[in-house]
Write a protein that holds these residues in place. Structure first.
Motif, mmCIF file in Angstrom:
data_model
loop_
_atom_site.group_PDB
_atom_site.id
_atom_site.type_symbol
_atom_site.label_atom_id
_atom_site.label_comp_id
_atom_site.label_asym_id
_atom_site.label_seq_id
_atom_site.Cartn_x
_atom_site.Cartn_y
_atom_site.Cartn_z
ATOM 1 N N ASP A 19 0.772 -1.093 0.086
ATOM 2 C CA ASP A 19 0.121 -0.055 -0.011
ATOM 3 C C ASP A 19 0.840 1.257 0.031
ATOM 4 O O ASP A 19 0.557 2.126 -0.854
ATOM 5 C CB ASP A 19 -1.194 -0.111 1.116
ATOM 6 N N LEU A 55 -4.746 -6.716 -5.728
ATOM 7 C CA LEU A 55 -3.349 -6.368 -4.690
ATOM 8 C C LEU A 55 -3.521 -7.509 -3.914
ATOM 9 O O LEU A 55 -2.336 -7.956 -3.503
ATOM 10 C CB LEU A 55 -3.907 -5.041 -3.826
ATOM 11 N N ALA A 99 2.852 1.498 -3.510
ATOM 12 C CA ALA A 99 2.007 1.960 -4.221
ATOM 13 C C ALA A 99 1.422 3.471 -4.556
ATOM 14 O O ALA A 99 1.490 3.870 -5.472
ATOM 15 C CB ALA A 99 0.559 0.924 -4.373
ATOM 16 N N ALA A 100 1.040 3.861 -3.027
ATOM 17 C CA ALA A 100 0.968 5.348 -3.232
ATOM 18 C C ALA A 100 2.205 6.249 -3.453
ATOM 19 O O ALA A 100 1.959 7.262 -4.228
ATOM 20 C CB ALA A 100 0.433 5.748 -1.713
ATOM 21 N N SER A 137 -2.350 2.149 -8.866
ATOM 22 C CA SER A 137 -3.563 1.779 -7.989
ATOM 23 C C SER A 137 -3.878 0.482 -8.820
ATOM 24 O O SER A 137 -4.047 0.072 -10.050
ATOM 25 C CB SER A 137 -4.416 2.809 -8.154
ATOM 26 N N HIS A 138 -4.395 -0.537 -7.969
ATOM 27 C CA HIS A 138 -4.938 -1.688 -8.185
ATOM 28 C C HIS A 138 -6.090 -2.103 -7.383
ATOM 29 O O HIS A 138 -6.060 -1.733 -6.185
ATOM 30 C CB HIS A 138 -3.998 -2.973 -8.179
#
Length: 295
Positions: free
Chosen positions: A199, A214, A202-203, A208-209
């Motif tokens: 998380d 994810l 990714a940020a 984004s998934h």
């Protein structure tokens, strides 16, 4: 222009980065050896693709730029030809890398003693005899740990991964940690909360998934899955470079040094750590955000 330090050893040469045209969306994974480099690279590859079955092929698709075993013109040409988002790996401290304003640098650390004992296993698994003087197979006199404590951060010593090299990595990374494109991660935090690591990364990378995707990516990056499929996930896996691809993922645990060092050796290690780091920095470098050994 910032002057970069020279890191030149029998295995690595940071001048090779001069041949790489860094792009704004590049992701560069920067770590001392055996601190979760391959793990973080795999997470990046999974986030890039969104595909739990992606062929990571890290040594080719996300190359270790510093290593002198591959001809740099070929590596640079391959990187220049990539049309998708790129990632690369480096074991050079941040003060020896070209610093781009927007490319993201992911710096990963691990308890220095865990990294050291993992490296002991690693050098027995690779065909590079120049490490034998630092890491003798029969080490009744404790040469290996003495050299871990006494070695310098650069040159041959740097490639043999002494404590000074780990500390240089940490000091160089924390000096830049206020930049939005330099992020520090810790192996212990990745172990405690792999989903949280996905998380956070990714940020940072603007990826984004959907949650169900994810979840599958996180399961793919578990230690047990990567070890079970070592030919797929080990660097140059399946090509016979290492004696055992599976041994590359030896245990993934922490506390490898417990019961293996004398009180004198531990005191010498403590003295160096306390001389170079504040209590807060030492706690983070050894144990991550938790700041202490797990019960």
């Amino acid at each position: 222009m910032t002057v970069r330090k020279l890191y030149l050893g029998p295995l690595t040469d940071n001048r090779r980065w001069d041949s790489v045209d860094i792009r704004p969306d590049d992701v560069i994974v920067v770590t001392p050896p055996k601190c979760g480099t391959t793990w973080m690279q795999t997470i990046v590859a999974l986030l890039f693709s969104g595909d739990p079955e992606v062929e990571t092929e890290l040594s080719v698709k996300m190359p270790w730029v510093d290593i002198r075993l591959r001809e740099m013109p070929e590596v640079a040409e391959r990187l220049a030809a990539m049309t998708t988002r790129r990632s690369m790996k480096s074991h050079t401290p941040m003060d020896g890398l070209p610093l781009h304003d927007r490319a993201h640098y992911i710096c990963v650390f691990r308890h220095p003693l865990d990294a050291h004992f993992s490296y002991r296993k690693h050098v027995r698994n690779i065909p590079m005899s120049f490490f034998d003087t630092w890491y003798p197979e029969d080490d009744a006199d404790g040469i290996t740990f003495r050299r871990f404590l006494d070695g310098g951060a650069e040159g041959f010593d740097g490639d043999a991964m002494p404590l000074a090299h780990i500390l240089r990595h940490y000091e160089a990374a924390t000096a830049l940690a206020n930049r939005p494109n330099v992020s520090l991660f810790h192996y212990a935090d990745m172990t405690r909360d792999l989903a949280g690591t996905f998380d956070k990364l990714a940020a940072l990378l603007g990826i984004s998934h959907p949650p169900h995707v994810l979840d599958r990516l996180v399961q793919t990056a578990t230690f047990d899955n990567m070890k079970a499929r070592a030919e797929r996930y080990a660097p140059s896996g399946g090509k016979g470079f290492m004696k055992s691809d599976s041994e590359f993922f030896h245990s993934g645990t922490s506390g490898k040094w417990v019961g293996k060092l004398t009180d004198k050796e531990l005191s010498a290690y403590d003295e160096i750590m306390d001389a170079h780091l504040s209590p807060k920095d030492r706690a983070w470098l050894e144990f991550g955000s938790q700041g202490h050994s797990p019960a």
